[in-house]
Write an enzyme that holds these catalytic residues in place. Sequence first.
Site, PDB file in Angstrom:
ATOM      1  N   GLN A 175      -4.323  -1.864   9.640  1.00 15.07           N
ATOM      2  CA  GLN A 175      -4.307  -3.137   9.082  1.00 15.07           C
ATOM      3  C   GLN A 175      -4.902  -4.137   9.821  1.00 15.07           C
ATOM      4  OE1 GLN A 175      -3.117  -3.648   5.736  1.00 15.07           O
ATOM      5  NE2 GLN A 175      -3.766  -5.660   6.114  1.00 15.07           N
ATOM      6  N   LYS A 184       0.795  -1.191  -0.004  1.00 23.85           N
ATOM      7  CA  LYS A 184       0.145   0.027  -0.063  1.00 23.85           C
ATOM      8  C   LYS A 184       0.844   1.370   0.028  1.00 23.85           C
ATOM      9  CE  LYS A 184      -3.773  -2.509   2.241  1.00 23.85           C
ATOM     10  NZ  LYS A 184      -4.433  -2.860   3.276  1.00 23.85           N
ATOM     11  N   ASP A 186     -10.928   2.404   4.198  1.00 17.47           N
ATOM     12  CA  ASP A 186     -11.414   1.052   4.023  1.00 17.47           C
ATOM     13  C   ASP A 186     -12.573   0.932   4.081  1.00 17.47           C
ATOM     14  OD1 ASP A 186      -9.113  -0.509   3.873  1.00 17.47           O
ATOM     15  OD2 ASP A 186      -8.693  -0.744   5.852  1.00 17.47           O
TER      16      ASP A 186
END
Length: 293
Positions: A96, A52, A119
Amino acid sequence: MLILDGKIASAAVKATLLAQTQALTTEGKRAPHLAAILVGNNGASETYVASKVKNCEETGFESTLIRLDVAVSEKILLDKIIELNNNPSIDGILVQLPLPKHIDEAKVIETINPAKDVDGFHPANVGRLVQGLPTFIPATPYGILLMLAHFDIPTKGKNAVVIGRSNIVGRPMSILLSSNIPQGNCTVTLCHSHTKNLKEICLEADIIIAALGVPNFLTCDMIKPGAVIVDVGITRVEDATAKKGFRIKGDVNYEEACAKASAITPVPGGVGLMTIAGLLKNTMKAFEASQNK
Ligand code: NAD
């Protein structure tokens, strides 16, 4: 048979984002900025976060990686998120997953400012998605929509089967495919570990999204000729002959599926790359919204 190549589709998305970022910097404006929090050093999570960050660089975005010890307290993690929420130079925040067992994942997600929740996991954003309102679409389902759009895969009126009902992939994917959007308007069946007659259900599908995390689960006897197969699965399977000691396996038996499908995503090189494209697009969207305030 068409290979839905994530390298090609994600490169197209990233090229557009890079051009947008370059236009911003030419105007003297700052670039979008993504902050990623990594707790502990789980091998797969390390790889995802590194990728990412690298992709941010490739599109001209700023990125900040915050590493916290595996034993970090929930309070310290929540405080870090609040600090990022209050930092006007940060547009997107991702934590994460998975997190260590002593940390409440739901609490962490709910602490992220929905306006920075790139997200798309915050309940406020999920609610907006369900109602068809503008929101951050979770990165993996968003990436799949971008993939279907890139390769002009028709979805309207099709039977779609989604295998797996997780909050991050299966459930939002099923909602999106059933929504009245360009890559939607499907008749969707959402399957899970208690589904009976999964094989018969799959055989009716024009589009199958496999997101269960069981390597090689979808075999040729479950696929209708001409179906479109999207393989979300990423499982590390031990293999002493592989350089790293493991190989990445999808949920679809690729060789068998190729004999039946009209289009298929490879693993690796398929949905994983599109997930990052979705995340970057969400970060740009968060940046643009912050500039228009
Ligand atoms: P999860 O692991 O949280 O849940 C798995 C789901 O599959 C559950 O809903 C369960 O009911 C269902 N399931 C399990 N066994 C089943 C069976 N035999 N038949 C039918 N349904 C079954 O799901 P997740 O977090 O969405 O992850 C699924 C897979 O996708 C994993 O391999 C994960 O690594 C991968 N993944 C990939 C990406 C990507 O970018 N490519 C992103 C997220 C997750």
